[in-house]
Design an enzyme around this catalytic site. Structure first.
Site, PDB file in Angstrom:
ATOM      1  N   ARG A  46       0.967  -1.116  -0.037  1.00 27.28           N
ATOM      2  CA  ARG A  46      -0.380   0.351  -0.190  1.00 27.28           C
ATOM      3  C   ARG A  46       1.015   1.187   0.252  1.00 27.28           C
ATOM      4  O   ARG A  46       1.759   1.583   1.323  1.00 27.28           O
ATOM      5  CB  ARG A  46      -1.053  -0.125   1.317  1.00 27.28           C
ATOM      6  CG  ARG A  46      -1.946   1.625   0.762  1.00 27.28           C
ATOM      7  CD  ARG A  46      -3.197   1.528   2.078  1.00 27.28           C
ATOM      8  NE  ARG A  46      -2.518   1.215   3.171  1.00 27.28           N
ATOM      9  CZ  ARG A  46      -3.402   0.986   4.270  1.00 27.28           C
ATOM     10  NH1 ARG A  46      -4.866   1.449   5.014  1.00 27.28           N
ATOM     11  NH2 ARG A  46      -3.486   0.957   6.292  1.00 27.28           N
TER      12      ARG A  46
ATOM     13  N   ASP B  25      -3.735   3.819  14.709  1.00 31.71           N
ATOM     14  CA  ASP B  25      -3.093   4.122  13.186  1.00 31.71           C
ATOM     15  C   ASP B  25      -3.824   5.433  13.015  1.00 31.71           C
ATOM     16  O   ASP B  25      -4.543   5.704  13.224  1.00 31.71           O
ATOM     17  CB  ASP B  25      -3.448   2.950  12.080  1.00 31.71           C
ATOM     18  CG  ASP B  25      -4.654   3.532  10.931  1.00 31.71           C
ATOM     19  OD1 ASP B  25      -5.113   3.554  11.595  1.00 31.71           O
ATOM     20  OD2 ASP B  25      -3.663   2.687  10.228  1.00 31.71           O
TER      21      ASP B  25
END
Length: 568
Positions: A161, A445
């Protein structure tokens, strides 16, 4: 090195990564696509302003023919992507890479985005570790002398990613300006590893974050085409799964699949960024768009059910995988009862996803892989996926996607304090280079930190009232910040001072920065500002420490990190 390119920082392993040929490859991509990237980012800003003025997302009339044409399909699954029933996510830190490869998952999402702080040493180390992992030469010895090696006979398929279109890489300048972080992460991995991956029977596969519409998917497709041409590999070799994690993308799911159809590997329900996108888009639209405490936002809320079920329908109509959201608990041997409760919640959540038609789902920790696999095994059996289940029973309903009126819950003082604490603790760790952080037994996160700070901003600006009858004001929040400031444990090299300043900027001021990562990078991680800090991560709950045996920190870990709450 090309005279148009300037590198303003240095990190260990840089010579392996930033070779002259690799930089020329990135330069060619930059020259071809930077103008379009900037135009699309400008369109984002215009759309955001329109929402603030009262507009709402809707299905596009201009692309109706794509949605109504039942004949087109995406490319069939690529090697290694046929069966994706369990995907583990995490930063491409060396120990975590080994843990992920040993996890037993079908796919490893190697994350350069929300689970990775973009310190220069992390940008370079991620590329070094990818090279070594792909070539089966990765190993690690901890400072305490513990050795980590890949021992699994079957390792997960690697899917990388890159950063989103909105993020720049300030340490690589082309003609004096920062290059796209997305093109850096994609380009360096593609240049160094595509041929090796193909030789090993796999391919260069990607997760694409933060897309806000099909034109941004078209830009990625153009990048893929050019990259394959430059590297002389067959068109269609690259495969990409798009995270549907913005409200605008939810109205263009089939169009996104269409734009990427020769390179598409499906869509993922990026739940927590999706909630962040909802708050951001409607933050000024009044009390009817104000959501309750983050801990009360479960996946059974009607607007979230509409989103996930319509995603499965869009994917399976077009022969694409639909991948579910994150389970971000951190199992702990120190608290078996809490771990058992967590596993029960994860099992329930993953069973619901499998029953809804998803083909697989995410976990943040190796200890959750078996639980997720069992839930999907119960539905899939020996089948690699359930793409044939088209979910034509699900209505395509734009109103349901943005109807928050039936969302149950309330705003509490505890929820307000939790948002402020999580936001500051996460940003402190992020500024020191840690993108996925264990806080109170959950992996957090950037996505969950975005929810936390955005809710605080929205509650203040809508004069929301907590369940104890008090209005959420800037002054009240500043009081909480001061209380927390006195209570934070401060290890050597901590950055709480900067984290608190950043939180105040992005959550407590009149202006609303679009992304905390954007504000944080420009303010604290750009050239001349980044601080090389090391040391342990202060955590709010020692039992949730991210170096727990076997942990595979992710948004990976927490692109959905409050899954604990979502699995309720």
């Amino acid at each position: 090195m090309h005279d148009r390119i300037r590198i303003t920082a240095h990190a260990e392993g840089q010579e392996r990564v930033l070779t002259d040929d690799a930089l020329r490859f990135v330069l060619e991509l930059h020259d071809a696509f930077e103008c379009t990237r900037q135009q699309l980012l400008q369109e984002r800003r215009k759309r955001r302003a329109a929402f603030a003025d009262g507009d709402s997302p809707r299905f596009l009339e201009a692309t109706r023919r794509i949605r109504e044409d039942a004949s087109w399909r995406v490319a069939p699954p690529a090697p290694g992507l046929e069966d994706r029933r369990v995907e583990i996510t995490g930063p491409i830190e060396r120990k975590m890479t080994i843990n992920a490869l040993n996890s037993g998952a079908k796919v490893w999402l190697a994350d350069c985005e929300d689970a990775s702080s973009p310190l220069w040493r992390n940008v370079i180390a991620s590329q070094v570790n990818l090279q070594d992992a792909i070539r089966e030469r990765i190993e690690y010895t901890s400072p305490e002398g513990k050795e980590y090696r890949v021992t699994a006979t079957e390792t997960p398929t690697i899917v990388v990613r890159p950063r989103g279109w909105h993020l720049d890489e300030h340490r690589i300048l082309i003609d004096g300006k920062p290059v796209s972080g997305a093109l850096v992460d994609f380009g360096l991995h593609m240049f160094h590893n595509a041929e090796e991956l193909l030789a090993r029977g796999s391919g260069p596969y990607f997760y694409l974050p933060k897309l806000e519409g099909h034109l941004e998917a078209r830009l990625w497709n153009d990048v893929f085409r050019m990259a394959q041409q430059l590297l002389v590999i067959p068109q269609g070799t690259i495969r990409a799964t798009v995270l549907i994690e913005t409200i605008t993308a939810a109205f263009e799911m089939e169009e996104i699949l269409y734009e990427l159809r020769e390179h598409s590997a499906g869509l993922n329900a990026g739940r927590w960024d999706y909630l962040f996108s909802m708050i951001k888009a409607f933050r000024l639209r009044g009390p009817e768009f104000v959501l309750p405490d983050r801990s009360q936002l479960t996946m059974t809320a009607p607007f979230m059910r509409a989103y996930t079920e319509q995603l499965v329908r869009a994917c399976h109509r077009r022969g694409a995988h639909a991948i579910g959201g994150m389970a971000a608990f951190v199992p702990s041997a120190k608290d078996p009862e809490a771990t058992e409760r967590a596993l029960t919640a994860v099992a329930s959540d993953k069973s619901r996803e499998a029953g809804d038609g998803f083909d697989g789902s995410w976990v943040a920790h190796p200890g959750l892989v078996a639980t997720c696999r069992e839930a999907f095994d119960a539905v899939l059996g020996e089948r690699p996926n359930q793409i044939e289940r088209t979910r034509e029973d699900v209505p395509v309903d734009g109103d349901a996607l943005i109807d928050l009126s039936t969302t149950e819950g309330e705003i509490t003082d505890e929820g307000l304090r939790s948002n402020i604490e999580v936001g500051i603790r996460y940003m402190e760790a992020w500024l020191r280079g840690h993108g996925a952080v264990a806080i109170h037994s959950l992996m957090e996160d950037a996505a969950t930190a975005e929810i936390s700070r955005s809710q605080v901003w929205q509650w203040i600006h809508n004069e929301s009232v907590t369940s104890d009858g008090r209005t959420v004001t800037r002054e009240r929040c500043l009081g909480v910040v001061d209380e927390l400031d006195r209570s934070f444990e401060r290890a050597e090299g901590n950055r709480f001072r900067e984290a608190i300043a950043l939180f105040r900027e992005i959550a407590l001021e009149e202006t609303y920065p679009a992304f905390l990562t954007l504000a944080g990078t420009e303010r604290y991680l750009a050239e001349g500002v980044e601080r090389a800090t090391t040391g342990p991560i202060p955590v709010a709950d020692a039992s949730a420490a991210a170096d727990e045996e076997g942990a595979a920190e992710p948004e990976g870990a927490a692109d959905e990190a409050a899954e604990a709450r979502a699995a309720a």
